[in-house]
Write a protein that holds these residues in place. Structure first.
Motif, short mmCIF file in Angstrom:
data_model
loop_
_atom_site.label_atom_id
_atom_site.label_comp_id
_atom_site.label_asym_id
_atom_site.label_seq_id
_atom_site.Cartn_x
_atom_site.Cartn_y
_atom_site.Cartn_z
N LEU A 1 -1.10 -63.47 12.99
CA LEU A 1 -0.48 -62.20 13.39
C LEU A 1 0.96 -62.18 12.90
O LEU A 1 1.79 -62.96 13.36
N ASP A 2 1.27 -61.27 11.97
CA ASP A 2 2.60 -61.21 11.38
C ASP A 2 3.37 -60.02 11.93
O ASP A 2 3.17 -58.89 11.49
N GLU A 3 4.23 -60.27 12.91
CA GLU A 3 5.02 -59.21 13.55
C GLU A 3 4.12 -58.01 13.87
O GLU A 3 4.45 -56.87 13.52
N PRO A 4 3.01 -58.20 14.57
CA PRO A 4 2.02 -57.12 14.69
C PRO A 4 2.46 -55.96 15.57
O PRO A 4 1.85 -54.89 15.51
N PHE A 5 3.49 -56.14 16.39
CA PHE A 5 3.86 -55.08 17.34
C PHE A 5 5.23 -54.47 17.03
O PHE A 5 5.72 -53.66 17.80
N SER A 6 5.83 -54.85 15.91
CA SER A 6 7.20 -54.41 15.65
C SER A 6 7.29 -52.94 15.26
O SER A 6 8.37 -52.34 15.36
N VAL B 1 -3.33 -60.00 10.54
CA VAL B 1 -2.88 -58.69 10.98
C VAL B 1 -1.42 -58.54 10.60
O VAL B 1 -0.58 -59.36 10.98
N PHE B 2 -1.13 -57.49 9.82
CA PHE B 2 0.23 -57.23 9.35
C PHE B 2 0.90 -56.20 10.24
O PHE B 2 0.25 -55.47 10.99
N ALA C 1 -2.15 -51.72 7.30
CA ALA C 1 -2.92 -51.93 6.06
C ALA C 1 -4.37 -51.50 6.20
O ALA C 1 -5.28 -52.18 5.73
N LEU C 2 -4.60 -50.34 6.81
CA LEU C 2 -5.96 -49.81 6.96
C LEU C 2 -6.32 -48.93 5.77
O LEU C 2 -5.46 -48.38 5.09
N PHE C 3 -7.63 -48.81 5.52
CA PHE C 3 -8.10 -47.88 4.49
C PHE C 3 -8.04 -46.46 5.05
O PHE C 3 -8.76 -46.14 6.01
N GLN D 1 -3.06 -47.51 18.36
CA GLN D 1 -4.50 -47.53 18.08
C GLN D 1 -4.78 -48.10 16.69
O GLN D 1 -5.74 -48.84 16.50
N GLN D 2 -3.94 -47.74 15.72
CA GLN D 2 -4.13 -48.29 14.38
C GLN D 2 -3.96 -49.81 14.39
O GLN D 2 -4.71 -50.52 13.70
N GLN D 3 -3.02 -50.31 15.17
CA GLN D 3 -2.83 -51.75 15.22
C GLN D 3 -4.03 -52.43 15.88
O GLN D 3 -4.42 -53.54 15.51
N ARG D 4 -4.64 -51.76 16.86
CA ARG D 4 -5.86 -52.31 17.47
C ARG D 4 -6.99 -52.37 16.44
O ARG D 4 -7.77 -53.32 16.43
#
Length: 362
Positions: A152-157, A81-82, A86-88, A133-136
């Motif tokens: 998980l790479d800085e997923p909440f920044s 998770v970036f 990085a969603l389509f 929501q996108q991060q979820r």
């Protein structure tokens, strides 16, 4: 499915680390920007290869430079998770999740999205979702791969503080369902301390501290890399209930703690991150103070720093709080291990995002 990692390199940055992460454990890699945290994560994922390395998960070797084994990224069972999602963009949330599956399964995608409280967002495209929501969705997509390790790479920044708090709570709740090792890269010490079982502190590509969050917060070498203002302890509490004046009463092992309105039901177990520089010490129980929280405790250790400060470790029942005071104050008080003192904390000094539910592993 323990994840074992050994990495050594001279370029593009010096790298010399070795650690393992047990099944269901969350390990946080923390340290200043440019220290090599993301490079370590990219190495595990197969996106970069150091000169000398070995990475294995429960006997399956992903990388061993000594024997010439180097699985490409797509053959490593990794969920990543970036921070930028990085969603389509042309796919719905459910379609993004199914895209990560070997055999797309709408029901399974719905189940995973449900674990992350996205029941109502499955048919929306990323542009119709908030950042949180996108991060979820990004996390759900990573889990859909049924990974042997979750990275998980800085997923909440990239989200605001309120959203970050909600995501922290959901991660801790989600961990009840996770059996794989989890590695979190973050520059946020508060985030690492609240979410992680263990921390590894990275400075210039090398490990300068490792262990439980409490052990790292007591390690002078690690603290020099993190910065002394980050020193804090997690104090377990029980919610008693709301007071008429807007404060919430919490019970600790040494007595009540009053903090501004906390939206948790009576009986809920929480952890409060108390910053060392916010704690004042007194020999006797003081009177006439505006501070609402005065807890009896015992000095267990005193660690001088390189400057004028010292870290005083305090036992509160079976728990610990740390006070950062000046060397002069410690001398004037004649503090020694074994001394009984009182720790004083202003009710307004604890930030809202320094209060969290117990992690799923507790």
């Amino acid at each position: 499915m323990t994840l074992s990692v050994t990495l050594r390199a001279e370029a593009p940055i010096p790298l010399d680390v070795a650690f393992s992460v047990a099944p269901g454990e969350l390990l946080a890699l923390v340290g200043p920007s440019g220290s090599g945290k993301t490079t370590i994560l990219r190495s595990i994922a197969g996106l970069w290869q150091p000169a000398s390395a070995r990475i294995a998960v429960e006997g399956a070797v992903w990388l061993d430079t000594a024997s010439g084994v180097a699985l490409p990224a797509h053959k490593r069972h990794v969920g990543m998770v970036f921070q930028n999602y990085a969603l389509f963009p042309h796919m719905t949330a459910a379609q993004n999740v199914m895209a990560a599956m070997d055999r797309p399964d709408a029901a399974e995608a719905g189940r995973i999205l449900g674990l992350l409280n996205l029941h109502d967002g499955a048919e929306r495209k990323p542009a119709q979702l908030s950042g949180g929501q996108q991060q979820r969705v990004a996390l759900a997509r990573a889990l859909a791969r049924k990974p042997a390790a979750l990275l998980l790479d800085e997923p909440f920044s990239a989200v605001d503080r309120a959203t970050r708090e909600r995501l922290h709570a959901e991660i801790m709740d989600l961990r009840r369902h996770l059996a794989m090792p989890v590695v979190l890269v973050t520059h946020d010490t508060n985030e690492a301390q609240l979410l992680a079982d263990r921390m590894v502190v990275i400075e210039k590509g090398r490990m300068v501290g490792a262990g439980s969050t409490a052990a790292v917060m007591s390690d002078p070498t690690a603290l020099r890399a993190l910065g002394v203002r980050e020193v804090a302890a997690l104090l377990p509490v029980f919610v008693v209930g709301a007071e008429a004046d807007g404060l919430t009463r919490l019970d600790t092992a040494a007595g009540p703690l009053f903090l501004p309105g906390i939206d948790s039901q009576p009986g809920t177990r929480l952890r409060v991150r108390i910053m060392a520089h916010d704690v004042i010490l007194s020999r006797g129980r003081p009177e006439g103070l505006s501070a609402q929280n005065i807890l009896p405790c015992r000095v267990t250790a005193i660690h001088p720093g390189e400057g004028p400060g010292v870290m005083v470790h305090l036992a509160i029942g079976g728990d610990e709080v740390i006070a950062r005071i000046t060397r002069r104050a410690a001398g004037q008080m004649g503090l020694q291990p074994g001394d009984d003192v009182h720790a004083i904390l202003k009710a307004m000094s604890v930030a809202r995002d320094h209060i969290a539910a117990n992690a799923g592993h507790d």
